[in-house]
Design an enzyme around this catalytic site. Structure first.
Site, PDB file in Angstrom:
ATOM      1  N   HIS A  83      -0.628   2.508   0.152  1.00  0.00           N
ATOM      2  CA  HIS A  83       0.513   2.301  -0.754  1.00  0.00           C
ATOM      3  C   HIS A  83       1.737   3.007  -0.167  1.00  0.00           C
ATOM      4  O   HIS A  83       1.614   4.067   0.456  1.00  0.00           O
ATOM      5  CB  HIS A  83       0.184   2.847  -2.152  1.00  0.00           C
ATOM      6  CG  HIS A  83       1.196   2.448  -3.174  1.00  0.00           C
ATOM      7  ND1 HIS A  83       2.386   3.121  -3.315  1.00  0.00           N
ATOM      8  CD2 HIS A  83       1.218   1.443  -4.080  1.00  0.00           C
ATOM      9  CE1 HIS A  83       3.098   2.533  -4.266  1.00  0.00           C
ATOM     10  NE2 HIS A  83       2.405   1.505  -4.750  1.00  0.00           N
ATOM     11  N   GLU A 155       4.393  -5.286  -0.256  1.00  0.00           N
ATOM     12  CA  GLU A 155       5.228  -4.568  -1.220  1.00  0.00           C
ATOM     13  C   GLU A 155       6.456  -4.009  -0.522  1.00  0.00           C
ATOM     14  O   GLU A 155       6.391  -2.945   0.099  1.00  0.00           O
ATOM     15  CB  GLU A 155       4.451  -3.397  -1.823  1.00  0.00           C
ATOM     16  CG  GLU A 155       3.243  -3.788  -2.619  1.00  0.00           C
ATOM     17  CD  GLU A 155       2.951  -2.742  -3.682  1.00  0.00           C
ATOM     18  OE1 GLU A 155       3.041  -3.073  -4.865  1.00  0.00           O
ATOM     19  OE2 GLU A 155       2.664  -1.589  -3.330  1.00  0.00           O
TER      20      GLU A 155
HETATM   21  P1  PGA Z   1       6.303  -1.550  -9.682  1.00  0.00           P
HETATM   22  O1  PGA Z   1       5.274  -0.786  -8.731  1.00  0.00           O
HETATM   23  O2  PGA Z   1       5.607  -2.792 -10.185  1.00  0.00           O
HETATM   24  O3  PGA Z   1       6.614  -0.568 -10.762  1.00  0.00           O
HETATM   25  O4  PGA Z   1       7.506  -1.882  -8.848  1.00  0.00           O
HETATM   26  C1  PGA Z   1       4.511  -1.464  -7.779  1.00  0.00           C
HETATM   27  C2  PGA Z   1       3.598  -0.490  -7.110  1.00  0.00           C
HETATM   28  O5  PGA Z   1       3.657   0.723  -7.387  1.00  0.00           O
HETATM   29  O6  PGA Z   1       2.778  -0.892  -6.280  1.00  0.00           O
END
Ligand code: PGA
Length: 238
Positions: A83, A155
């Protein structure tokens, strides 16, 4: 690191009850301390439980770490790895994350590998090269076939927790280049792999994002802390 026992069990129960007949796989990733109780509580339920991370070491004198074998011990099936908060705040390198990926699979865990570029990298036109380098480290360590037992979460760091979602087209473009990179090595792995999008997904934008051809689901942060909002996203993913 959100919530407490009461809030998280209430939330998990509400989500589990509301999942209904969706064909989407739904996994929640609570903090380690709550894992054993939640895994037990939801055994055999539609809601699945995963870990947020694990150590790059098998076992030993690594105070404060949790090993992949310990997650396996709990019958935990999924684990998030890499992450962006782990990469940025805890200095995990592509190599460390690749080592974790290999260990996860050795312990029967299904890694959800998170990759993504920062705002600066996007502005420099480096999105694709950064994301491919993050993937490449794992391909080198684990081999392309290993991706059959994994999920990739794209992401963009600038979209996480900021309210600033990538547009469906921006996300699709990144997902497409990820899939093409993998397809060049193994077309079947690439076409069957789930590549999910994360970064400010909410009920209001989930359908448009999930409608894109290379987007197979979502990794939800803030919006997963409200059962109603999360259930609407699950419905959009089904
Ligand atoms: P968010 O977070 O949906 O609040 O942008 C995504 C994540 O932490 O992977």
């Amino acid at each position: 690191m959100n919530g407490n026992w009461q809030m998280l069990t209430d939330l998990a129960c509400d989500i589990d009850k509301g999942i209904g007949s969706t064909d989407a796989d739904v996994v929640v990733f609570p903090s380690f301390v709550y894992l054993p109780a939640l895994i037990k509580q939801f055994a055999g339920h539609p809601l699945m439980i995963g870990g947020q991370n694990h150590s790059q070491y098998q076992s030993g004198a690594y105070t404060g770490e949790v090993s992949p074998a310990m997650l396996q011990d709990l019958n935990c099936r999924y684990v998030l790895l890499g992450h962006s908060e782990r990469r940025q705040l805890f200095f995990e390198s592509d190599q460390v994350i690749a080592e974790k990926f290999v260990l996860a699979q050795q312990h029967g865990l299904y890694p959800v590998l998170c990759i993504g570029e920062t705002l600066q990298q996007r502005q420099n036109g480096e999105t694709e090269s950064i994301v491919i380098a993050q993937l490449e480290a794992v391909v080198q360590a684990a081999g392309i076939e290993a991706f059959k037992q994994s999920v990739i979460a794209y992401e963009p760091v600038w979209a996480i927790g900021t309210g600033q979602t990538a547009t469906a087209d921006q996300a699709q473009a990144a997902h497409k280049s990820i899939r093409q990179y993998l397809a060049a090595q193994h077309s079947e792995v690439a076409s069957e792999l789930r590549i999910i999008y994360g970064g400010s997904v909410k009920a209001a934008n989930a359908s448009a994002i999930f409608a894109m051809p290379d987007i197979d689901g979502g990794l939800i942060g803030g919006a997963s802390l409200k059962a109603e909002e999360f259930l609407a996203i699950i419905a959009a993913a089904g």
